[in-house]
Design a protein around this motif. Structure first.
Motif, PDB file in Angstrom:
ATOM      1  N   SER A  42      -7.106  -1.530   4.038  1.00 30.67           N
ATOM      2  CA  SER A  42      -6.005  -0.554   4.078  1.00 30.67           C
ATOM      3  C   SER A  42      -5.940   0.267   2.798  1.00 30.67           C
ATOM      4  N   ARG A  61      -8.874   2.770   2.790  1.00 28.58           N
ATOM      5  CA  ARG A  61      -8.597   3.879   3.703  1.00 28.58           C
ATOM      6  C   ARG A  61      -7.620   4.874   3.085  1.00 28.58           C
ATOM      7  N   ARG A  62      -6.546   4.353   2.478  1.00 33.27           N
ATOM      8  CA  ARG A  62      -5.539   5.252   1.902  1.00 33.27           C
ATOM      9  C   ARG A  62      -6.138   6.089   0.772  1.00 33.27           C
ATOM     10  N   THR A  93      -7.444  11.102   9.474  1.00 32.77           N
ATOM     11  CA  THR A  93      -7.683   9.704   9.847  1.00 32.77           C
ATOM     12  C   THR A  93      -8.958   9.577  10.674  1.00 32.77           C
ATOM     13  N   ILE A 125       0.841  -1.201   0.000  1.00 29.39           N
ATOM     14  CA  ILE A 125       0.000   0.000   0.000  1.00 29.39           C
ATOM     15  C   ILE A 125       0.874   1.248   0.000  1.00 29.39           C
ATOM     16  N   LYS A 126       1.985   1.207   0.723  1.00 28.34           N
ATOM     17  CA  LYS A 126       2.915   2.350   0.732  1.00 28.34           C
ATOM     18  C   LYS A 126       3.492   2.582  -0.656  1.00 28.34           C
ATOM     19  N   ARG A 160       1.006   4.537  -2.766  1.00 27.26           N
ATOM     20  CA  ARG A 160       0.614   5.885  -2.359  1.00 27.26           C
ATOM     21  C   ARG A 160       0.985   6.960  -3.398  1.00 27.26           C
ATOM     22  N   GLU A 202      -8.176   8.787   2.395  1.00 28.80           N
ATOM     23  CA  GLU A 202      -7.290   9.693   3.131  1.00 28.80           C
ATOM     24  C   GLU A 202      -6.485  10.596   2.204  1.00 28.80           C
TER      25      GLU A 202
END
Length: 391
Positions: A344, A347-348, A263, A104-105, A108, A351
């Protein structure tokens, strides 16, 4: 006396069906379904959370004591969403390796770049702009398509088919879209088998299918599940989160002043809207007493996520969108072994999307009123049909 009819529409678009509040006081209640059968309906937070992770409630709906609610009844969906342990855990583990914090990182920057491209385009469009189609739908569609390796020219097609599959009021169209989606994904998988690329489908083929860990016939339902569920819920969440900003000026002002609270905003938005409204089902797998009711093996159980997330015993003043709610243990993504594997990533996306939208268009406002908006009631995923905005 007849049981209450299910599913139930939200009378206020920002709240679950009002009957859920009275049902919570009774515990599990029997409701009549459109197919002539009935089910237990769980609307309390404690009941729903327990049932989500209680092995006495099976996810395998072929265990129902009567015909399945889906059409045609003999179709085997073969999805790990409808499996119990250990099969569910085996397939979910494969999924989780593709949605780790590290992966997931890595995604981004790509998500951020997509967001900026979409916002750049928004600035060029005549107003009012449909924020749903041009931003909320476009972002998750492109993210999940790129993740799977879907060709860009097919983005809109699979988005339209996914929405039809999740509808509740058009069963014939829903199943036609389901079969069309299967045909498309089979062709896509065959292409990846011939020429693997840098995408999730190719990795599953090379690392799982070719090694014998994943049978070839289990790959299609896994990919289909990722595609359909991976974009529709996030699309609705982004659109409804944007609507929250435009209908709660205090929340909007706080996020502009304190962007680090994004968040808390996302978690409260997940709880508040509870977009997975009619799609969490279980089957009683053994005769038992549960929350004051006698349940018999084979009976169907509906877990009402919106009811659980608006239970005042777990969330004081649940109809209030509260950035200061603190620990927000909602069940929007499920709980326990069936916790959504893509939580996850979803959410990202929210966000990243919401702060960028707010930074680019701090004067964002709804065109018309909330009453003018058309909400998707007859769908497994709650959401909007459109969201006209200006700034």
């Amino acid at each position: 006396m007849a049981n209450p009819a299910y599913p139930m529409a939200r009378q206020c678009p920002m709240s679950p069906p009002p009957a859920y509040a009275s049902f919570r006081e009774q515990g599990p209640v029997k409701v009549d379904l459109p197919d002539g059968g009935w089910a237990w309906l769980l609307t309390g937070y404690a009941d729903v959370r327990q049932a989500m992770n209680d092995p006495r409630f099976s996810s395998d709906d072929t265990k129902m004591a009567r015909a399945r609610t889906q059409l045609p009844p003999n179709e085997n969906l073969n999805s790990f969403w409808r499996m119990d342990e250990p099969e569910h855990g085996r397939l979910r583990h494969m999924m989780m390796t593709e949605f780790t914090a590290h992966r997931i990182k890595e995604w981004r920057p790509r998500i951020q770049a997509l967001v900026e491209q979409l916002l750049d385009r928004l600035e060029t469009l005549p107003r009012p702009v449909d924020l749903y189609a041009e931003f909320a739908l476009a972002l998750p569609t492109q993210v999940i398509a790129q993740l799977l390796g879907v060709p860009q020219q097919d983005y809109r097609m699979f988005a339209e088919q996914s929405r039809t599959i999740l509808s509740l009021d058009r069963p014939e169209e829903s199943w036609a879209a389901y079969y069309a989606m299967n045909d498309y994904l089979n062709r896509l998988i065959e292409d990846k088998e011939r020429e693997p690329a840098e995408d999730l489908i190719s990795r599953l083929i090379v690392d799982r299918v070719h090694t014998g860990e994943l049978p070839r016939d289990e790959l299609l339902p896994m990919v289909r599940f990722i595609l359909v569920s991976g974009y529709e819920t996030t699309t609705s969440q982004i659109a409804l989160s944007a609507l929250t900003l435009m209908t709660n000026p205090d929340v909007k002002a706080t996020l502009i002043k304190e962007p680090e609270r994004i968040t808390a905003f996302v978690e409260e938005s997940l709880r508040f809207w509870s977009v997975s409204q009619d799609n969490v089902l279980r089957v009683v797998d053994a005769d038992m007493e549960f929350s004051g009711q006698t349940m018999t093996k084979g009976e169907l159980v509906v877990l009402a996520v919106p009811g659980a997330n608006h239970d005042e015993r777990a969330f004081p003043n649940p109809e209030r969108f509260d950035l200061d709610r603190g620990e927000n243990r909602h069940v929007a993504f499920g709980f326990g072994t069936h916790l959504c594997a893509g939580a996850s990533l979803a959410r990202r996306e929210v966000e990243i999307a919401i702060p960028a939208l707010l930074a680019r268009f701090p004067g964002l406002q709804l065109v018309g009123t909330v009453e003018d908006l058309q909400f998707r009631q007859k769908s497994l995923v709650y959401g909007l049909e459109s969201l006209p905005v200006t700034w």
